[in-house]
Write a protein that holds these residues in place. Structure first.
Motif, PDB file in Angstrom:
ATOM      1  N   ALA A 101       6.647  44.978  13.005  1.00 16.18           N
ATOM      2  CA  ALA A 101       7.066  43.964  11.690  1.00 16.18           C
ATOM      3  C   ALA A 101       5.223  44.197  11.502  1.00 16.18           C
ATOM      4  O   ALA A 101       5.007  43.395  10.014  1.00 16.18           O
ATOM      5  CB  ALA A 101       7.129  42.795  12.671  1.00 16.18           C
ATOM      6  N   ILE A 134      11.478  38.569   9.328  1.00 10.87           N
ATOM      7  CA  ILE A 134      11.425  39.672  10.131  1.00 10.87           C
ATOM      8  C   ILE A 134      11.959  38.877  11.165  1.00 10.87           C
ATOM      9  O   ILE A 134      11.440  38.433  12.079  1.00 10.87           O
ATOM     10  CB  ILE A 134      10.550  40.100  10.213  1.00 10.87           C
ATOM     11  CG1 ILE A 134       9.976  40.645   8.744  1.00 10.87           C
ATOM     12  CG2 ILE A 134      10.101  41.573  11.157  1.00 10.87           C
ATOM     13  CD1 ILE A 134       8.679  41.769   8.433  1.00 10.87           C
ATOM     14  N   GLU A 146      12.398  40.198   0.814  1.00 14.74           N
ATOM     15  CA  GLU A 146      13.436  40.952   0.889  1.00 14.74           C
ATOM     16  C   GLU A 146      13.554  42.466   1.055  1.00 14.74           C
ATOM     17  O   GLU A 146      13.222  43.432   1.490  1.00 14.74           O
ATOM     18  CB  GLU A 146      14.870  40.734   1.301  1.00 14.74           C
ATOM     19  CG  GLU A 146      15.625  41.243   2.046  1.00 14.74           C
ATOM     20  CD  GLU A 146      17.089  40.852   1.929  1.00 14.74           C
ATOM     21  OE1 GLU A 146      17.978  41.190   2.109  1.00 14.74           O
ATOM     22  OE2 GLU A 146      17.408  39.562   1.386  1.00 14.74           O
ATOM     23  N   TYR A 192       9.697  47.474   7.143  1.00 12.23           N
ATOM     24  CA  TYR A 192      10.574  47.430   8.957  1.00 12.23           C
ATOM     25  C   TYR A 192      11.870  47.886   8.833  1.00 12.23           C
ATOM     26  O   TYR A 192      11.667  48.135  10.106  1.00 12.23           O
ATOM     27  CB  TYR A 192      10.291  45.552   8.721  1.00 12.23           C
ATOM     28  CG  TYR A 192      10.546  46.075  10.130  1.00 12.23           C
ATOM     29  CD1 TYR A 192      10.005  45.586  11.113  1.00 12.23           C
ATOM     30  CD2 TYR A 192      11.803  44.886  10.539  1.00 12.23           C
ATOM     31  CE1 TYR A 192      10.446  44.980  12.524  1.00 12.23           C
ATOM     32  CE2 TYR A 192      12.238  44.732  11.846  1.00 12.23           C
ATOM     33  CZ  TYR A 192      11.716  45.062  12.502  1.00 12.23           C
ATOM     34  OH  TYR A 192      12.092  43.921  14.320  1.00 12.23           O
ATOM     35  N   ARG A 193      13.227  47.396   8.371  1.00 11.18           N
ATOM     36  CA  ARG A 193      14.320  48.019   8.279  1.00 11.18           C
ATOM     37  C   ARG A 193      14.162  49.381   8.754  1.00 11.18           C
ATOM     38  O   ARG A 193      14.543  50.005   9.599  1.00 11.18           O
ATOM     39  CB  ARG A 193      15.601  47.542   7.524  1.00 11.18           C
ATOM     40  CG  ARG A 193      16.915  48.225   7.892  1.00 11.18           C
ATOM     41  CD  ARG A 193      17.579  47.330   7.347  1.00 11.18           C
ATOM     42  NE  ARG A 193      17.238  48.338   6.020  1.00 11.18           N
ATOM     43  CZ  ARG A 193      17.442  49.036   5.668  1.00 11.18           C
ATOM     44  NH1 ARG A 193      18.328  49.761   6.310  1.00 11.18           N
ATOM     45  NH2 ARG A 193      17.220  49.728   3.998  1.00 11.18           N
ATOM     46  N   LEU A 224      10.019  43.549   2.237  1.00 14.97           N
ATOM     47  CA  LEU A 224       9.663  43.598   3.851  1.00 14.97           C
ATOM     48  C   LEU A 224      10.591  44.636   4.267  1.00 14.97           C
ATOM     49  O   LEU A 224      11.295  44.973   5.451  1.00 14.97           O
ATOM     50  CB  LEU A 224      10.037  42.172   4.298  1.00 14.97           C
ATOM     51  CG  LEU A 224       9.016  41.116   4.259  1.00 14.97           C
ATOM     52  CD1 LEU A 224       9.421  39.814   4.794  1.00 14.97           C
ATOM     53  CD2 LEU A 224       7.507  41.808   4.570  1.00 14.97           C
ATOM     54  N   ASP A 225      11.800  45.496   3.534  1.00 19.25           N
ATOM     55  CA  ASP A 225      12.385  46.398   4.374  1.00 19.25           C
ATOM     56  C   ASP A 225      12.181  47.736   4.433  1.00 19.25           C
ATOM     57  O   ASP A 225      12.499  48.372   5.494  1.00 19.25           O
ATOM     58  CB  ASP A 225      14.216  46.372   3.035  1.00 19.25           C
ATOM     59  CG  ASP A 225      15.168  47.188   3.389  1.00 19.25           C
ATOM     60  OD1 ASP A 225      15.437  46.787   3.976  1.00 19.25           O
ATOM     61  OD2 ASP A 225      14.851  48.496   2.615  1.00 19.25           O
ATOM     62  N   VAL A 275      15.787  41.958   8.205  1.00 20.19           N
ATOM     63  CA  VAL A 275      15.208  40.615   6.955  1.00 20.19           C
ATOM     64  C   VAL A 275      15.389  39.818   5.753  1.00 20.19           C
ATOM     65  O   VAL A 275      16.533  40.153   5.548  1.00 20.19           O
ATOM     66  CB  VAL A 275      13.977  41.948   5.557  1.00 20.19           C
ATOM     67  CG1 VAL A 275      12.889  42.736   6.997  1.00 20.19           C
ATOM     68  CG2 VAL A 275      14.934  42.903   5.488  1.00 20.19           C
TER      69      VAL A 275
END
Length: 431
Positions: free
Chosen positions: A326, A299, A341, A347-348, A344-345, A294
């Protein structure tokens, strides 16, 4: 001002379409960009689709999706030049709802899957190449395409453009993949009457077989061949790491011909006519090669993120799950209108907490170990075949003498300690 979307998805394979479908279904404005003539036109996999991960996206999809056969038997062949040791598992319940997995033809399935995303509201554009991500103040804000006035903007760009993701590379998410981190797979779809397939593989019309083939099929290099049954065709292919092809000085199309002509394989494809020839790069690096996933406004999913379990030959299921995760991450970000980021982290974290991260971690050293120790494919598989041949040949030799001869054949070159070390090393990476 150019039109702006909530999400732009680059690539209409399993990962990209899963993201587009889930996002659109939940009210997001989605653009799905595919470089091929249609989704599936340039997408290649051996041809196995796993039910569980697909059903999490579209419940009971098998009632309308263009599937080939539900797989009821998984076979494993270990080849020498003129022999093979085989094992298999057959389960009749796999041929009944809710099934385990299916054989598919990507050109049909991907096109159907993308149409379902369009039904949910996603905009699909085919025959369009994304040249680069548009970055402003360190944040990805859209993509530049090869179309006139081709700049398109979005809150989040999802990269699902395959293992050779030039977009992720251009963003600095990963460097050039090493030859041992990527495999080249070539395959053919071969036409064969349904009745002949059923007879040769001992199945009914609504039953399929998947065959994974090791050893001489790759001339001892790290990789596998495969043979899958469709309704009235077969998928046959072979793949090895690029490093293996370089070391063995093999050409992919020559290796596929070698597989097709192998005396243990040829009877199964006898009389079949080639309909389609395909080639595809597949990520093999696994856990240790997963790139940055990300960034601000972006992504990375599926093959572009090296999300393939090479040991179990699983990729499409991981791709679909990564696409769904995602989309779920973007929906969370939408609530706060924060696409950084940091947000959106999620997602990781979700990837590593799921079966994807756990399975990749379990086998994180497997590819490296087998790549660095070619004796597993070059020596032990042929020795296993010869051992079976020796033991089951009735020639008047006492069985104890045969057992002694077999043991000496395995330990003669490496010694008992060397063989023990090899067995322990293999156990460690797959346990």
């Amino acid at each position: 001002m150019p039109e702006k979307f909530d999400v732009i998805v680059v690539g209409a394979g399993p990962a990209g379409t899963s993201c587009a479908y889930t996002s659109a279904k939940n009210g997001l404005k989605v653009l799905l960009i595919e470089r091929g003539e249609f989704p599936g036109a340039k997408n290649v996999m051996g041809g196995i689709l796993y039910r569980k991960q697909m059903e999490e996206i579209i419940p009971e999809f098998w009632k309308e999706a263009p599937l080939e056969r539900p797989v009821v038997e998984q076979r494993f062949w270990f080849l020498d030049k003129e022999s093979m040791v085989t094992t298999s598992y057959k389960a009749l319940e796999w041929g009944k709802e809710p099934f385990n997995n299916f054989t598919v033809l990507r050109a049909k399935f991907d096109k159907w899957f993308a149409s379902k995303a369009v039904e949910q509201g996603a905009v699909l554009i085919n025959e369009t190449v994304v040249l680069e991500c548009i970055v402003e103040d360190g944040k990805v804000v859209g993509v530049r395409t090869d179309r006139p006035d081709g700049d398109v903007y979005a809150d989040v760009v999802v990269l699902a453009d395959g293992v050779n993701s030039l977009l992720a590379k251009s963003l600095g998410f990963h460097k050039e993949w090493k030859p041992e981190e990527v495999a080249l797979t070539v395959m053919e779809v071969m036409k064969l009457p349904k009745k002949v397939i059923n007879e040769r593989f001992n199945v009914n019309d609504d039953q399929g077989v998947s065959v994974e083939i090791f050893g001489d099929s790759t001339k001892g290099a790290l990789g596998t061949a495969f043979l899958y049954t469709n309704k009235d065709s077969l998928n046959i292919g072979v793949g090895t790491t690029l490093s293996g092809m370089i070391k063995k000085k093999m050409k992919p199309y020559e290796l596929l011909e070698y597989v097709k002509e192998h005396p243990m394989i040829k009877p199964y494809i006898d009389g079949a006519e080639t309909e389609e020839y395909l080639a595809h790069l597949i990520p093999e690096g696994g856990y240790n090669s997963v790139p940055k996933l990300v960034g601000d406004g972006v992504i990375v999913t599926g093959d572009a993120a090296q999300l393939v379990n090479a040991i179990h030959r699983e990729g499409s299921n991981m791709a679909m799950t990564s696409g769904r995760l995602a989309a779920e991450t973007i929906m969370r970000a939408k609530e706060s209108e924060d696409y950084s980021e940091r947000t959106l982290d999620y997602y990781r974290t979700a990837i590593y907490d799921s079966f994807i991260g756990k399975d990749l971690k379990k086998y994180k050293d497997a590819t490296h170990v087998f790549e660095e120790n070619p004796q597993y494919f070059e020596q032990y598989i042929p020795l296993m075949n010869r051992a079976m041949g020796t033991f089951f040949t009735v020639d008047g030799t006492p069985k104890r003498e045969k057992q002694s001869k077999i043991i000496k054949s395995f330990t003669g070159k490496n010694g008992r300690l060397g063989v023990a070390k090899d067995l322990y090393r293999a156990w460690r990476v797959v346990k």
